[in-house]
Design an enzyme around this catalytic site. Structure first.
Site, PDB file in Angstrom:
ATOM      1  N   ARG A  86       0.858  -1.191   0.000  1.00 29.16           N
ATOM      2  CA  ARG A  86       0.000   0.000   0.000  1.00 29.16           C
ATOM      3  C   ARG A  86       0.892   1.239   0.000  1.00 29.16           C
ATOM      4  O   ARG A  86       1.660   1.455   0.935  1.00 29.16           O
ATOM      5  CB  ARG A  86      -0.908   0.002   1.236  1.00 29.16           C
ATOM      6  CG  ARG A  86      -1.712   1.292   1.382  1.00 29.16           C
ATOM      7  CD  ARG A  86      -2.665   1.238   2.583  1.00 29.16           C
ATOM      8  NE  ARG A  86      -3.433   2.454   2.695  1.00 29.16           N
ATOM      9  CZ  ARG A  86      -3.275   3.383   3.640  1.00 29.16           C
ATOM     10  NH1 ARG A  86      -2.376   3.225   4.593  1.00 29.16           N
ATOM     11  NH2 ARG A  86      -4.022   4.465   3.647  1.00 29.16           N
ATOM     12  N   HIS A 131      -2.938  10.852   0.480  1.00 22.25           N
ATOM     13  CA  HIS A 131      -2.472  10.675   1.860  1.00 22.25           C
ATOM     14  C   HIS A 131      -1.865  12.005   2.315  1.00 22.25           C
ATOM     15  O   HIS A 131      -0.663  12.127   2.545  1.00 22.25           O
ATOM     16  CB  HIS A 131      -1.462   9.520   1.933  1.00 22.25           C
ATOM     17  CG  HIS A 131      -1.220   8.971   3.310  1.00 22.25           C
ATOM     18  ND1 HIS A 131      -1.360   7.634   3.616  1.00 22.25           N
ATOM     19  CD2 HIS A 131      -0.841   9.575   4.461  1.00 22.25           C
ATOM     20  CE1 HIS A 131      -1.069   7.433   4.905  1.00 22.25           C
ATOM     21  NE2 HIS A 131      -0.748   8.601   5.442  1.00 22.25           N
ATOM     22  N   GLU A 176      -7.635   8.583   6.061  1.00 19.29           N
ATOM     23  CA  GLU A 176      -7.964   9.246   7.327  1.00 19.29           C
ATOM     24  C   GLU A 176      -8.502  10.657   7.144  1.00 19.29           C
ATOM     25  O   GLU A 176      -7.889  11.641   7.555  1.00 19.29           O
ATOM     26  CB  GLU A 176      -6.730   9.272   8.243  1.00 19.29           C
ATOM     27  CG  GLU A 176      -6.183   7.893   8.562  1.00 19.29           C
ATOM     28  CD  GLU A 176      -5.094   7.925   9.632  1.00 19.29           C
ATOM     29  OE1 GLU A 176      -4.618   9.026   9.977  1.00 19.29           O
ATOM     30  OE2 GLU A 176      -4.719   6.851  10.139  1.00 19.29           O
ATOM     31  N   ASN A 318      -7.582   2.062   9.625  1.00 17.12           N
ATOM     32  CA  ASN A 318      -6.304   2.276  10.311  1.00 17.12           C
ATOM     33  C   ASN A 318      -6.567   2.282  11.806  1.00 17.12           C
ATOM     34  O   ASN A 318      -7.426   3.039  12.288  1.00 17.12           O
ATOM     35  CB  ASN A 318      -5.694   3.632   9.941  1.00 17.12           C
ATOM     36  CG  ASN A 318      -5.167   3.672   8.511  1.00 17.12           C
ATOM     37  OD1 ASN A 318      -5.222   2.670   7.796  1.00 17.12           O
ATOM     38  ND2 ASN A 318      -4.675   4.823   8.106  1.00 17.12           N
ATOM     39  N   GLU A 385      -3.689   0.028   8.154  1.00 15.63           N
ATOM     40  CA  GLU A 385      -2.531   0.421   8.963  1.00 15.63           C
ATOM     41  C   GLU A 385      -2.683  -0.112  10.365  1.00 15.63           C
ATOM     42  O   GLU A 385      -3.785  -0.074  10.943  1.00 15.63           O
ATOM     43  CB  GLU A 385      -2.383   1.952   9.064  1.00 15.63           C
ATOM     44  CG  GLU A 385      -1.869   2.620   7.817  1.00 15.63           C
ATOM     45  CD  GLU A 385      -1.703   4.128   7.994  1.00 15.63           C
ATOM     46  OE1 GLU A 385      -1.452   4.600   9.127  1.00 15.63           O
ATOM     47  OE2 GLU A 385      -1.841   4.832   6.985  1.00 15.63           O
TER      48      GLU A 385
HETATM   49  C1  GBH Z   1      -1.439   7.347  10.653  1.00 14.02           C
HETATM   50  O1  GBH Z   1      -2.054   8.355  11.321  1.00 14.02           O
HETATM   51  C2  GBH Z   1      -1.053   7.924   9.338  1.00 14.02           C
HETATM   52  O2  GBH Z   1      -1.918   7.482   8.318  1.00 14.02           O
HETATM   53  C3  GBH Z   1       0.364   7.675   8.977  1.00 14.02           C
HETATM   54  O3  GBH Z   1       0.735   8.514   7.933  1.00 14.02           O
HETATM   55  C4  GBH Z   1       1.233   7.851  10.202  1.00 14.02           C
HETATM   56  O4  GBH Z   1       2.585   7.795   9.896  1.00 14.02           O
HETATM   57  C5  GBH Z   1       0.873   6.782  11.182  1.00 14.02           C
HETATM   58  O5  GBH Z   1      -0.482   6.827  11.488  1.00 14.02           O
HETATM   59  C6  GBH Z   1       1.649   6.830  12.493  1.00 14.02           C
HETATM   60  O6  GBH Z   1       1.381   7.986  13.199  1.00 14.02           O
HETATM   61  O7  GBH Z   1      -5.466  12.598  20.566  1.00 14.02           O
HETATM   62  O8  GBH Z   1      -3.212  12.237  21.307  1.00 14.02           O
HETATM   63  O9  GBH Z   1      -4.605  10.403  20.808  1.00 14.02           O
HETATM   64  C7  GBH Z   1      -2.397   8.124  12.637  1.00 14.02           C
HETATM   65  C8  GBH Z   1      -3.141   9.333  13.060  1.00 14.02           C
HETATM   66  C9  GBH Z   1      -2.196  10.043  15.080  1.00 14.02           C
HETATM   67  C10 GBH Z   1      -4.549  10.074  14.666  1.00 14.02           C
HETATM   68  C11 GBH Z   1      -2.462  10.224  16.529  1.00 14.02           C
HETATM   69  C12 GBH Z   1      -4.826  10.234  16.080  1.00 14.02           C
HETATM   70  C13 GBH Z   1      -4.052  10.713  18.155  1.00 14.02           C
HETATM   71  C14 GBH Z   1      -3.708  11.919  18.876  1.00 14.02           C
HETATM   72  N1  GBH Z   1      -3.323   9.386  14.458  1.00 14.02           N
HETATM   73  N2  GBH Z   1      -3.723  10.845  16.761  1.00 14.02           N
HETATM   74  S1  GBH Z   1      -4.302  11.802  20.489  1.00 14.02           S
END
Ligand code: GBH
Length: 481
Positions: A86, A131, A176, A318, A385
């Site tokens: 992916r 993305h 996302e 994810n 993911e």
């Molecule tokens: C994914 O996003 C992405 O698709 C990817 O690009 C990225 O590298 C991967 O994860 C790792 O981060 O309110 O403190 O709990 C994850 C997105 C990141 C969304 C953390 C929710 C939580 C913040 N998430 N976020 S909190």
């Protein structure tokens, strides 16, 4: 506990046709940000103008240099014998201006080479169209809050189906959307960093959903018959567990899930369509209290409700971690968090990762998979993911334990709970640029040495365990430490 875990692990093997993959995203790995005709994206702009918003003041101008080293990436995928890869397309590498007035041949060539090389090694491409790296010229139009982006995205999707759809059978329109929308809510976390909480994020999501539906029906009406692929959308969610076993906390956890996942999933995956009722009610109520005569949550026309309903061939999820919920005041006024009215926390006893938000809670994944199956009629689902961050060490026992324990919960969801899960994708194939965390948190199955211009890749222990899982269709027994 290990007895129960062991039973599920050793009794169950992943189904023969279960798909295993690994994932990346264009901005996080490609580099070559302005090479051979690529245009500027909102993440180029964000990192270049606000280095202080990135933990190590870094950017992804070079990153893992996959633009030049994609064959090394494919070698890594081949070593693990994954079924699919992916990756995402950098919109501005193909359409530097965002629209189709200028098509960059070199960009088309790059993705053709990548796809052909994958197929040569019997690895199926799964392509994410978007993305997070919006062409900057489309941000100049206002970005995702502007409904015109529905048309621009449809043009982009058409170009992708036309150029790559003969070989790509798995499409993900958007990664996302909830996080994309957050780029129009708070200034520092996601590009473009527009600050309009409780307004900009709702508007952005409204456009994103319609853009997705357009791309879906375009495929359905013009490409599906010839190309025969699948089009889905990647949605992300934590599992949300009630803080205490009380009615209020159960209600709060349900509400949090609706605001997090239902926001984008409900319009697509339910019979009734549209945003979740609890969201419509609460945002309307709060908007009124704040003195607005209309709700801050935009309204779909009946035609759009119909167009969105059923606009996915599979559910792409994810998932990383779990939160605890209790009702209460959260966020500023106005904001989506305030509209949700849920105070979130995590249990300090949950094992940590290098990311503050990512605690290791494998049972949360099984609960979330069950919630989705129940809420949306047990759709065909691919985990697009799931992964763990550390400092980048080669003997990455934390990552091994994470994937083994989460995959064990996936097995239970398949065999005990009868959830219709058809695939799993590890995030990530490579160490990469982790958005505002820069290079300080590493998710790769493969190490990348960012201090060397040649960006060498090295297999971590986890890649070998993942390869063994793929080969045996089973989770190897025994603890790593
Ligand atoms: C994914 O996003 C992405 O698709 C990817 O690009 C990225 O590298 C991967 O994860 C790792 O981060 O309110 O403190 O709990 C994850 C997105 C990141 C969304 C953390 C929710 C939580 C913040 N998430 N976020 S909190």
């Amino acid at each position: 506990m290990s007895v129960v875990k062991g039973v599920a692990d050793s009794f169950f093997a992943f189904p023969k046709d279960f798909l295993f993959g690994a994932s990346t995203a264009s901005y996080q790995i490609e580099g070559a940000w302005n090479v051979n005709g690529k245009g500027e994206s909102i993440w180029d702009r964000f990192t270049h103008t606000h280095p202080s918003w990135i933990k190590d003041s870094e950017n992804a101008d070079v990153a893992a240099d996959s633009y030049h080293l994609y064959k090394d990436d494919i070698q890594a995928l081949t070593d693990m014998k994954v079924d699919f890869y992916r990756f995402s397309i950098a919109w501005s590498r193909i359409l530097p201006k965002g629209d189709t007035s200028l098509i960059n041949k070199d960009g088309i060539n790059y993705y053709n080479n990548l796809i052909n090389e994958l197929l040569k090694h019997k690895i199926q491409p799964m392509v994410t169209m978007y993305h997070w790296d919006l062409p900057q010229p489309l941000q100049e139009l206002g970005g995702w809050p502007n409904p015109l982006l529905v048309d621009y995205f449809e043009d982009f999707a058409r170009l992708l189906y036309k150029n790559f759809g003969d070989r790509v059978k798995w499409w993900v329109t958007l990664n996302e959307g909830a996080e994309v929308a957050a780029g129009y809510s708070s200034p520092r976390h996601y590009a473009p960093g527009v600050e309009a909480p409780g307004v900009g994020d709702y508007l952005a999501a409204h456009t994103l959903l319609r853009a997705h539906a357009r791309a879906y029906w375009l495929y359905d009406s013009h490409f599906r018959r010839c190309q025969g692929g699948n089009v889905g959308i990647t949605l992300n969610s934590a599992w949300v567990e009630p803080l205490a076993d009380t009615e209020e906390d159960h209600t709060a956890s349900e509400r949090a899930l609706q605001f997090m996942l239902g926001w984008l999933a409900h319009p697509i995956f339910t019979e009734e369509g549209d945003y979740p009722l609890v969201m419509k009610e609460r945002v309307a109520h709060n908007s009124k209290a704040e003195g607005y005569s209309h709700s801050r949550l935009p309204t779909f026309t009946a035609d759009w409700i119909t167009a969105l309903r059923g606009s996915a061939d599979y559910f792409a999820l994810n998932h990383y971690s779990t939160l605890l919920a209790t009702p209460g005041d959260a966020g500023g006024v106005p904001s989506k968090d305030h509209d949700a009215g849920v105070v979130m926390s995590q249990d300090p006893s949950w094992p940590a990762s290098a990311s503050s938000w990512l605690k290791v809670v494998p049972w949360g994944m099984r609960k979330l998979l069950n919630w989705i199956a129940k809420e949306y009629g047990n759709p065909k689902l691919i985990i697009t993911e799931n992964g763990f961050s550390d400092q980048g060490q080669l003997d990455d026992v934390g990552r091994i334990n994470y994937h083994k324990s989460y995959l064990s919960e996936v097995l239970k969801a398949i065999y005990i709970d009868k959830c219709n899960i058809i695939g799993y994708t590890a995030w990530s194939l490579l160490d990469n640029f982790e958005w505002t965390r820069g290079y300080t948190e590493k998710f790769g199955l493969y190490h990348v040495d960012f201090s060397k211009p040649s960006r060498p890749r090295t297999a971590k222990s986890s890649s070998k365990v993942y390869a063994e899982i793929i080969r045996t269709r089973k989770i190897p027994q025994g603890d790593e430490q």
